[in-house]
Design a protein around this motif. Structure first.
Motif, PDB file in Angstrom:
ATOM      1  N   GLU A   1      29.186  15.917   5.791  1.00  0.00           N
ATOM      2  CA  GLU A   1      29.128  16.134   7.236  1.00  0.00           C
ATOM      3  C   GLU A   1      28.902  17.604   7.569  1.00  0.00           C
ATOM      4  N   TRP A   2      29.557  18.474   6.861  1.00  0.00           N
ATOM      5  CA  TRP A   2      29.477  19.906   7.153  1.00  0.00           C
ATOM      6  C   TRP A   2      28.081  20.459   6.866  1.00  0.00           C
ATOM      7  N   LYS A   3      27.379  19.870   5.910  1.00  0.00           N
ATOM      8  CA  LYS A   3      26.071  20.403   5.522  1.00  0.00           C
ATOM      9  C   LYS A   3      25.092  20.381   6.689  1.00  0.00           C
ATOM     10  N   LYS A   4      25.262  19.451   7.613  1.00  0.00           N
ATOM     11  CA  LYS A   4      24.365  19.374   8.760  1.00  0.00           C
ATOM     12  C   LYS A   4      24.445  20.650   9.596  1.00  0.00           C
ATOM     13  N   LYS A   5      25.674  21.078   9.871  1.00  0.00           N
ATOM     14  CA  LYS A   5      25.845  22.293  10.658  1.00  0.00           C
ATOM     15  C   LYS A   5      25.379  23.517   9.883  1.00  0.00           C
ATOM     16  N   LEU A   6      25.744  23.587   8.598  1.00  0.00           N
ATOM     17  CA  LEU A   6      25.357  24.743   7.795  1.00  0.00           C
ATOM     18  C   LEU A   6      23.846  24.845   7.659  1.00  0.00           C
ATOM     19  N   SER A   7      23.184  23.717   7.534  1.00  0.00           N
ATOM     20  CA  SER A   7      21.721  23.732   7.424  1.00  0.00           C
ATOM     21  C   SER A   7      21.088  24.268   8.701  1.00  0.00           C
ATOM     22  N   ARG A   8      21.606  23.855   9.862  1.00  0.00           N
ATOM     23  CA  ARG A   8      21.094  24.387  11.130  1.00  0.00           C
ATOM     24  C   ARG A   8      21.407  25.865  11.269  1.00  0.00           C
ATOM     25  N   GLN A   9      22.635  26.226  10.923  1.00  0.00           N
ATOM     26  CA  GLN A   9      23.081  27.603  11.102  1.00  0.00           C
ATOM     27  C   GLN A   9      22.257  28.586  10.290  1.00  0.00           C
ATOM     28  N   PHE A  10      21.887  28.198   9.050  1.00  0.00           N
ATOM     29  CA  PHE A  10      21.169  29.120   8.168  1.00  0.00           C
ATOM     30  C   PHE A  10      19.704  28.739   7.990  1.00  0.00           C
ATOM     31  N   ASN A  11      19.213  27.874   8.894  1.00  0.00           N
ATOM     32  CA  ASN A  11      17.794  27.514   8.909  1.00  0.00           C
ATOM     33  C   ASN A  11      17.334  26.989   7.554  1.00  0.00           C
ATOM     34  N   ILE A  12      18.113  26.057   7.007  1.00  0.00           N
ATOM     35  CA  ILE A  12      17.800  25.426   5.727  1.00  0.00           C
ATOM     36  C   ILE A  12      17.419  23.973   5.976  1.00  0.00           C
ATOM     37  N   ASN A  13      16.342  23.526   5.331  1.00  0.00           N
ATOM     38  CA  ASN A  13      15.946  22.124   5.429  1.00  0.00           C
ATOM     39  C   ASN A  13      17.036  21.274   4.782  1.00  0.00           C
ATOM     40  N   GLU A  14      17.602  20.346   5.539  1.00  0.00           N
ATOM     41  CA  GLU A  14      18.714  19.546   5.034  1.00  0.00           C
ATOM     42  C   GLU A  14      18.340  18.752   3.783  1.00  0.00           C
ATOM     43  N   LYS A  15      17.061  18.436   3.629  1.00  0.00           N
ATOM     44  CA  LYS A  15      16.619  17.681   2.466  1.00  0.00           C
ATOM     45  C   LYS A  15      16.717  18.496   1.181  1.00  0.00           C
ATOM     46  N   GLU A  16      16.809  19.808   1.315  1.00  0.00           N
ATOM     47  CA  GLU A  16      16.962  20.654   0.125  1.00  0.00           C
ATOM     48  C   GLU A  16      18.373  20.578  -0.465  1.00  0.00           C
ATOM     49  N   VAL A  17      19.336  20.123   0.333  1.00  0.00           N
ATOM     50  CA  VAL A  17      20.730  20.069  -0.109  1.00  0.00           C
ATOM     51  C   VAL A  17      20.956  18.790  -0.910  1.00  0.00           C
ATOM     52  N   SER A  18      21.487  18.939  -2.115  1.00  0.00           N
ATOM     53  CA  SER A  18      21.733  17.796  -2.986  1.00  0.00           C
ATOM     54  C   SER A  18      23.233  17.642  -3.221  1.00  0.00           C
ATOM     55  N   LEU A  19      23.761  16.472  -2.896  1.00  0.00           N
ATOM     56  CA  LEU A  19      25.178  16.170  -3.079  1.00  0.00           C
ATOM     57  C   LEU A  19      25.312  15.049  -4.108  1.00  0.00           C
ATOM     58  N   LYS A  20      26.106  15.277  -5.145  1.00  0.00           N
ATOM     59  CA  LYS A  20      26.233  14.314  -6.224  1.00  0.00           C
ATOM     60  C   LYS A  20      27.709  14.009  -6.480  1.00  0.00           C
ATOM     61  N   LEU A  21      28.013  12.718  -6.553  1.00  0.00           N
ATOM     62  CA  LEU A  21      29.354  12.248  -6.874  1.00  0.00           C
ATOM     63  C   LEU A  21      29.291  11.566  -8.242  1.00  0.00           C
ATOM     64  N   VAL A  22      30.028  12.114  -9.204  1.00  0.00           N
ATOM     65  CA  VAL A  22      29.922  11.662 -10.590  1.00  0.00           C
ATOM     66  C   VAL A  22      31.229  10.998 -11.014  1.00  0.00           C
ATOM     67  N   GLU A  23      31.123   9.777 -11.535  1.00  0.00           N
ATOM     68  CA  GLU A  23      32.292   9.000 -11.945  1.00  0.00           C
ATOM     69  C   GLU A  23      32.060   8.405 -13.336  1.00  0.00           C
ATOM     70  N   GLY A  24      33.052   8.542 -14.222  1.00  0.00           N
ATOM     71  CA  GLY A  24      32.932   8.026 -15.576  1.00  0.00           C
ATOM     72  C   GLY A  24      33.131   6.528 -15.680  1.00  0.00           C
ATOM     73  N   LEU A  25      33.848   5.926 -14.700  1.00  0.00           N
ATOM     74  CA  LEU A  25      34.092   4.485 -14.724  1.00  0.00           C
ATOM     75  C   LEU A  25      32.898   3.723 -14.148  1.00  0.00           C
ATOM     76  N   PRO A  26      32.876   2.400 -14.314  1.00  0.00           N
ATOM     77  CA  PRO A  26      31.731   1.618 -13.826  1.00  0.00           C
ATOM     78  C   PRO A  26      31.575   1.604 -12.303  1.00  0.00           C
ATOM     79  N   LYS A  27      32.648   1.914 -11.551  1.00  0.00           N
ATOM     80  CA  LYS A  27      32.532   1.891 -10.096  1.00  0.00           C
ATOM     81  C   LYS A  27      33.445   2.935  -9.470  1.00  0.00           C
TER      82      LYS A  27
END
Length: 607
Positions: free
Chosen positions: A180-206
């Protein structure tokens, strides 16, 4: 019996709950002394730290001063860092002091478990304290800021890649806040939101394995909607300052890894020399006693006890319930009663994904979206009321709804937008003038003859009485035909009420009717005067609304009364602090009130 000293180490969820329970049980027993020791002077809401890391709330939303909680309680609050415990001499030892005990409740919490992953501890952020959450918040902000001026595409991509390890409750909630915060930060610093990559990594099957598959699917769908990539069955095997390597060979180039992949008992507790269970947690029996010492009780994340071959989970409810067992058994031991074994009764699990969405299982009920988030807030309010009463609940509501940033609450930003109070001054003066005028116009009739009733409609039985004659003379505020309509069921209630208090059996007015009318006229003048002066404006506004409703339900209210009702509601917010006496009076009264024993004991005040 002799004086008994009960010491609680750790002001986490279990420690604070233990202290509150002990106060209730022994507040009238001078032979019992309760001491709570923690290295910090505040209780931290650990389950809300992700909101700090994601810049949703400030520190006051997750920290509660211990003196505020126990200011008028029979609990000695000590801020000190305990370095060791001598169980044979029954002493807690700090750098400067020793604390003796007869009973010890150990609740020093948990810490991240890194499972021996190469570089994980050295090169990742964790989120187990307020300081760590603030460190993450600062790092993310500065990373966006620096990325906005980085011209090297590879470096920029690496800077804007954020990885969270572990898809349990903390991991999912943390990545949701960052998303959620990345939306504001992207606007604030004139960054294309598509450049931001968020990854959630889990060792279990789900992800969120403690929940049902249907709720997991909804959580994944929400994460995907927020732009989060979810990687399951993906074990992290190596971490460097610039990368995260998975077992399947994938490498994420990143400067940001937030580690939430597991917890263990605190290293402090694990190194005390007591018998341990798994993951550095102290082995206890069913009474929450250490298996080594009967007078040492272990609660929350420090305790390892298996029910039906499964260890108690490291969650808030487990901390509270193990604390209850420990306190009950300390009381029983002091009084010579039988001890009671621990029996868990977990009511459910809730996880938020950003500020507006959650999934939850409460008993057999599954919730998602708005209602799950609403229940999460209600559970927090319930807990906070037990900790700090009205004061802490009010603070929570303000932080979550009224001072929230970027519309990040389940009601958006509708409650958070504010207008300067000086715009309300003309309205305050106008309503005050109208009430004073109404009252002064009626005052001569009251002074002449208090029994001359014109604010209460005559009884239907009074067809030939003087009361009906008075009504016909038009002394009332509104003509009957021009009055605001009143629903039939309210008319029936008011008729029943007036027949009891205001009418005699013959349909005449009672003495109470005269007293009520006189009081109403005086109240109109007083309320109007207070509004004009801006003194006790909130109270005067509430009374203004109540008087308007009373006049309306009596069937006597002209349509003009709608102004009084609507304007009174608008003025409740405190318009008297601008060009009014409240500006001077309220701070003095607040300072006095906060020092009273009643306010401190019952938390009935606002900071």
């Amino acid at each position: 019996m002799g004086k008994k000293r009960i010491v609680i180490l750790g002001a986490g969820y279990g420690g604070v709950h233990s202290a509150k329970l002990l106060h209730k049980k022994f507040k009238k027993d001078d032979e019992i002394e309760v001491t709570l020791i923690d290295k910090n002077s505040y209780h931290t809401l650990l389950t809300d730290l992700h909101e700090v890391a994601g810049n949703r709330i400030e520190k006051h939303g997750v920290q509660i001063n211990l003196e505020k909680i126990f200011g008028k309680k029979k609990v000695n609050v000590v801020t000190d860092k305990i370095d060791d415990i001598d169980f044979k001499t029954q002493k807690l030892i700090s750098n400067t002091k020793e604390y003796e005990y007869d009973y010890l409740i150990l609740g020093s919490g948990a810490e991240p478990a890194f499972f021996g992953v190469d570089g994980a501890e050295e090169h990742s952020f964790t989120i187990w304290s307020y300081d760590q959450a603030m460190k993450i918040k600062k790092h993310i902000y500065e990373t966006f800021q620096n990325a906005s001026t980085e011209t090297d595409e590879a470096k920029r991509r690496k800077m804007l890649t954020f990885v969270v390890a572990g898809a349990g409750f903390t991991g999912v909630e943390t990545i949701g806040e960052i998303a959620e915060w990345k939306k504001k930060l992207s606007r604030q610093f004139n960054i294309n939101e598509k450049e931001v990559s968020l990854k959630l990594v889990e060792g279990l099957p789900k992800i969120l394995p403690i929940l049902e598959d249907s709720l997991i699917a909804k959580a994944e769908k929400r994460l995907n909607k927020l732009g989060v990539e979810v990687f399951t069955q993906s074990m992290i095997i190596k971490v460097t300052p610039d990368s995260v390597e998975l077992k399947d060979g994938q490498i994420f180039n990143t400067n940001t890894l937030i580690w939430t992949a597991g917890v263990q008992g605190s290293s402090f507790a694990a190194n005390l020399g007591l018998t341990l269970g798994k993951r550095g947690r102290i082995q206890t029996n069913e009474y929450m006693q250490s298996v080594d010492y009967r007078n040492v009780y272990v609660i929350g994340d420090n305790s390892y006890f298996e029910e039906e071959s499964r260890p108690t989970p490291q969650i808030v409810e487990a901390a509270l319930q193990t604390a209850e067992t420990a306190v009950e058994n300390i009381e029983s031991d002091i009084k010579g009663n039988d001890l009671k074994g621990f029996k868990s009764n977990f009511h459910g699990f809730m996880v938020s994904i950003g500020s507006r969405y959650a999934v939850a299982r409460l008993g057999n009920i599954k919730l998602s979206g708005f209602f799950a988030m609403f229940m999460k807030h209600m559970v927090n309010v319930h807990y906070l009321f037990g900790v700090g009463g009205f004061n802490v609940v009010w603070s929570y509501i303000m932080h979550q709804f009224f001072t929230i940033k970027e519309n990040r609450s389940i009601v958006g930003g509708h409650f958070s937008y504010r207008s300067p109070n000086f715009w309300m001054v003309p309205l305050r003066l106008f309503v005050g003038f109208k009430w004073v005028t109404e009252g002064l116009n009626k005052l001569p009739d009251i002074l002449e003859d208090p029994s001359n009733i014109f604010l209460i409609p005559p009884s239907p039985l009074a067809a030939t009485t003087g009361a009906s004659t008075v009504a016909e003379e038009g002394a009332q505020a509104a003509e009957w035909g021009d009055a605001l309509p009143v629903p039939g069921f309210i008319e029936d209630i008011m008729e029943w009420f007036m027949n009891i208090f205001f009418y005699t059996d013959d349909g005449d007015f009672t003495i109470l009717a005269s007293v009520f009318q006189t009081g109403m006229v005086i109240a109109e003048i007083v309320v109007g005067g207070l509004l004009i002066l801006g003194l006790f404006t909130a109270i005067a506004s509430i009374v203004s609304v109540i008087m308007g409703i009373m006049i309306w339900t009596s069937g006597m209210a002209p349509y003009e009364m709608l102004w009084y009702l609507v304007a009174g509601i608008a003025l409740i917010g405190g318009a008297g602090r601008t060009f009014g006496l409240d500006y001077y009076v309220m701070p003095i009264l607040k300072k006095w009130w906060m020092k009273t024993p009643f306010a401190r004991r019952n938390y009935f005040y606002i900071d």
